[in-house]
Motif scaffolding. Sequence first.
Motif, mmCIF file in Angstrom:
data_model
loop_
_atom_site.group_PDB
_atom_site.id
_atom_site.type_symbol
_atom_site.label_atom_id
_atom_site.label_comp_id
_atom_site.label_asym_id
_atom_site.label_seq_id
_atom_site.Cartn_x
_atom_site.Cartn_y
_atom_site.Cartn_z
ATOM 1 N N ILE A 104 -0.258 -3.767 -16.016
ATOM 2 C CA ILE A 104 -1.542 -4.393 -16.353
ATOM 3 C C ILE A 104 -1.256 -5.413 -17.447
ATOM 4 C CG2 ILE A 104 -3.936 -4.048 -17.092
ATOM 5 C CD1 ILE A 104 -3.563 -1.066 -16.715
ATOM 6 N N ARG B 56 3.936 0.832 -16.942
ATOM 7 C CA ARG B 56 3.925 2.264 -17.280
ATOM 8 C C ARG B 56 4.663 3.086 -16.234
ATOM 9 N NH1 ARG B 56 1.763 -0.159 -21.645
ATOM 10 N NH2 ARG B 56 0.737 1.336 -23.027
ATOM 11 N N ALA C 264 -1.932 -0.794 -25.776
ATOM 12 C CA ALA C 264 -2.643 -1.412 -24.654
ATOM 13 C C ALA C 264 -4.034 -1.722 -25.188
ATOM 14 C CB ALA C 264 -2.731 -0.460 -23.472
ATOM 15 N N GLU D 191 -2.536 5.827 -3.136
ATOM 16 C CA GLU D 191 -2.395 5.548 -4.580
ATOM 17 C C GLU D 191 -2.142 4.053 -4.786
ATOM 18 O OE1 GLU D 191 -3.120 5.828 -7.585
ATOM 19 O OE2 GLU D 191 -2.162 7.717 -8.169
ATOM 20 N N TYR E 29 -12.820 15.920 -9.821
ATOM 21 C CA TYR E 29 -11.559 15.324 -10.279
ATOM 22 C C TYR E 29 -11.669 15.113 -11.788
ATOM 23 C CZ TYR E 29 -7.921 11.778 -11.025
ATOM 24 O OH TYR E 29 -6.829 11.071 -11.494
ATOM 25 N N TYR F 230 -9.800 1.025 -16.000
ATOM 26 C CA TYR F 230 -10.103 2.332 -15.413
ATOM 27 C C TYR F 230 -11.490 2.381 -14.775
ATOM 28 C CZ TYR F 230 -12.655 4.620 -19.388
ATOM 29 O OH TYR F 230 -13.548 4.984 -20.354
ATOM 30 N N ARG G 225 1.388 9.878 -0.555
ATOM 31 C CA ARG G 225 0.997 9.218 -1.811
ATOM 32 C C ARG G 225 0.803 7.704 -1.681
ATOM 33 N NH1 ARG G 225 2.357 12.160 -6.676
ATOM 34 N NH2 ARG G 225 1.475 13.681 -5.242
ATOM 35 N N ALA H 96 -0.209 -5.721 -21.140
ATOM 36 C CA ALA H 96 0.554 -4.543 -21.611
ATOM 37 C C ALA H 96 1.863 -4.395 -20.829
ATOM 38 C CB ALA H 96 -0.301 -3.301 -21.450
ATOM 39 N N TYR I 211 -10.662 3.894 -11.172
ATOM 40 C CA TYR I 211 -10.993 5.282 -10.810
ATOM 41 C C TYR I 211 -11.943 5.358 -9.599
ATOM 42 C CZ TYR I 211 -8.564 7.647 -14.686
ATOM 43 O OH TYR I 211 -7.610 8.162 -15.530
ATOM 44 N N HIS J 38 4.103 2.599 -12.166
ATOM 45 C CA HIS J 38 2.806 2.034 -11.762
ATOM 46 C C HIS J 38 2.792 0.525 -11.978
ATOM 47 C CE1 HIS J 38 0.606 5.807 -10.957
ATOM 48 N NE2 HIS J 38 1.568 6.307 -11.690
ATOM 49 N N LYS J 39 1.856 -0.126 -11.327
ATOM 50 C CA LYS J 39 1.752 -1.586 -11.458
ATOM 51 C C LYS J 39 1.447 -1.952 -12.898
ATOM 52 C CE LYS J 39 0.324 -2.357 -6.719
ATOM 53 N NZ LYS J 39 -0.830 -2.348 -5.813
ATOM 54 N N ASN K 241 -1.790 18.131 -12.057
ATOM 55 C CA ASN K 241 -0.641 17.329 -12.496
ATOM 56 C C ASN K 241 -0.612 17.321 -14.020
ATOM 57 O OD1 ASN K 241 -0.317 16.633 -9.807
ATOM 58 N ND2 ASN K 241 -1.193 14.581 -10.024
ATOM 59 N N PHE L 73 5.730 13.968 -14.262
ATOM 60 C CA PHE L 73 4.818 15.117 -14.337
ATOM 61 C C PHE L 73 5.134 16.157 -13.271
ATOM 62 C CE2 PHE L 73 2.962 11.751 -11.726
ATOM 63 C CZ PHE L 73 2.486 12.407 -10.593
ATOM 64 N N THR M 256 -2.303 2.071 -7.403
ATOM 65 C CA THR M 256 -1.641 1.551 -8.617
ATOM 66 C C THR M 256 -0.132 1.826 -8.610
ATOM 67 O OG1 THR M 256 -1.815 3.519 -10.039
ATOM 68 C CG2 THR M 256 -3.768 2.093 -9.931
ATOM 69 N N PHE N 162 -3.473 15.249 -1.659
ATOM 70 C CA PHE N 162 -3.314 14.784 -3.048
ATOM 71 C C PHE N 162 -1.937 15.184 -3.590
ATOM 72 C CE2 PHE N 162 -3.882 15.271 -7.688
ATOM 73 C CZ PHE N 162 -4.393 14.024 -8.003
HETATM 74 O O1 16C Z 1 -4.582 11.208 -10.141
HETATM 75 C C1 16C Z 1 -4.219 10.201 -9.554
HETATM 76 N N1 16C Z 1 -2.985 10.062 -9.089
HETATM 77 C C2 16C Z 1 -1.943 11.050 -9.191
HETATM 78 C C3 16C Z 1 -0.821 10.726 -8.263
HETATM 79 O O2 16C Z 1 -0.306 9.466 -8.453
HETATM 80 C C4 16C Z 1 -1.421 11.213 -10.602
HETATM 81 C C5 16C Z 1 -1.221 9.932 -11.302
HETATM 82 C C6 16C Z 1 -1.838 9.445 -12.327
HETATM 83 C C7 16C Z 1 -1.503 8.102 -12.832
HETATM 84 C C8 16C Z 1 -2.109 7.833 -14.129
HETATM 85 C C9 16C Z 1 -2.164 6.363 -14.453
HETATM 86 C C10 16C Z 1 -0.847 5.742 -14.733
HETATM 87 C C11 16C Z 1 -0.928 4.374 -15.305
HETATM 88 C C12 16C Z 1 -1.558 3.443 -14.358
HETATM 89 C C13 16C Z 1 -1.478 2.042 -14.718
HETATM 90 C C14 16C Z 1 -2.658 1.360 -14.098
HETATM 91 C C15 16C Z 1 -2.259 0.243 -13.237
HETATM 92 C C16 16C Z 1 -3.456 -0.479 -12.741
HETATM 93 C C17 16C Z 1 -2.994 -1.678 -12.025
HETATM 94 C C18 16C Z 1 -4.106 -2.518 -11.577
HETATM 95 C C19 16C Z 1 -3.597 -3.772 -10.952
HETATM 96 O O3 16C Z 1 -2.245 12.114 -11.275
HETATM 97 C C20 16C Z 1 -5.188 9.046 -9.345
HETATM 98 C C21 16C Z 1 -5.049 8.111 -10.490
HETATM 99 C C22 16C Z 1 -5.971 6.953 -10.449
HETATM 100 C C23 16C Z 1 -5.564 6.006 -11.540
HETATM 101 C C24 16C Z 1 -6.633 5.054 -11.920
HETATM 102 C C25 16C Z 1 -6.209 4.118 -13.003
HETATM 103 C C26 16C Z 1 -6.272 4.750 -14.361
HETATM 104 C C27 16C Z 1 -5.932 3.781 -15.437
HETATM 105 C C28 16C Z 1 -5.698 4.531 -16.720
HETATM 106 C C29 16C Z 1 -5.093 3.664 -17.730
HETATM 107 C C30 16C Z 1 -3.676 4.079 -18.050
HETATM 108 C C31 16C Z 1 -3.047 3.332 -19.166
HETATM 109 C C32 16C Z 1 -2.363 2.079 -18.758
HETATM 110 C C33 16C Z 1 -1.900 1.340 -19.953
HETATM 111 C C34 16C Z 1 -1.586 -0.096 -19.663
#
Ligand code: 16C
Length: 251
Positions: free
Chosen positions: A128, A134, A216, A102, A206, A225, A98, A131, A229, A125-126, A156, A138, A104, A92
């Motif tokens: 959405i 992003r 958003a 990962e 987690y 999410y 990564r 919106a 998730y 990140h990809k 993190n 960290f 996204t 992790f």
């Molecule tokens: O903990 C995880 N990963 C770690 C290493 O990368 C680290 C990262 C966290 C990333 C937090 C989310 C960043 C924004 C993501 C945008 C989502 C894109 C989805 C695209 C789909 C086509 O700690 C694992 C993280 C798992 C993340 C799951 C998604 C969570 C979505 C939360 C919504 C964020 C707001 C986005 C606003 C548009």
Amino acid sequence: KDRLKQKSVVIPTTPTTPAIKHRLWPEINRITLEQLHYARLGVGAGSWQLFAEDGDMRMYRREEEANGLVVDPLKACHVVKGVTGHEVCKIFFSPEYRSGWEATLEDMTVIENISKDTLVFLQTHKRIWPASQRDALFWSHMRKVPDAQDLWIACNHSTEHADYPPNAGKCVRVYLTVCLVCQTLIDPPKQNELIKREDITCKITYCSVVNPGGWAPASVLRAVYKREYPKFLKRFTNFCIDQCKDKPIVF
Ligand code: 16C
């Protein structure tokens, strides 16, 4: 013989990492310990709602908003066979794995290498729709928890960096606090040298809070999410199993 008698075993109560000299260390240490405590509380206390379940995996959330933005805290638990807590936390934490788990992620850079257990990441990140895209900046820290049986944490937490100010380019910056807490269970109980992968189980917790940092739509965010998730935790744990199989066990 006399020299051996004089030797004493020193068990460090504070981590011995060179990261303790870094300006961020007080925050890294405090947040890591807070997150460890929070993860160990489980989902008994607090009004956690189950939103996803698959085999041994359970995911809970609490609906919360801050300044009109969805910031729902998430807590998940899972049980994975054949890997140790150390191995799972290492995968992790480590940048080299990564992109393997990962989904996204668009891009990742280590912007500061504080020590081998403490790094600062900048990730994009990809996007959405509808919106803006992003990014996240960290620190990430991993350690073994002293005075506990085979317990590891990777944490993190968003930080700032003068060279990478937020919302400067096309990305809106998200703010996150995430932890992964892992404990190795051995059944049947054995001496180290006899333990096989089939005798080990890793109990994972987690926890995550992500503030989207800017507009958003709430419905889109919750839908994303709820899908992402569970996908993350399944993909990540399968990746760990795959990486570790046929390799010597790292306790
Ligand atoms: O903990 C995880 N990963 C770690 C290493 O990368 C680290 C990262 C966290 C990333 C937090 C989310 C960043 C924004 C993501 C945008 C989502 C894109 C989805 C695209 C789909 C086509 O700690 C694992 C993280 C798992 C993340 C799951 C998604 C969570 C979505 C939360 C919504 C964020 C707001 C986005 C606003 C548009």
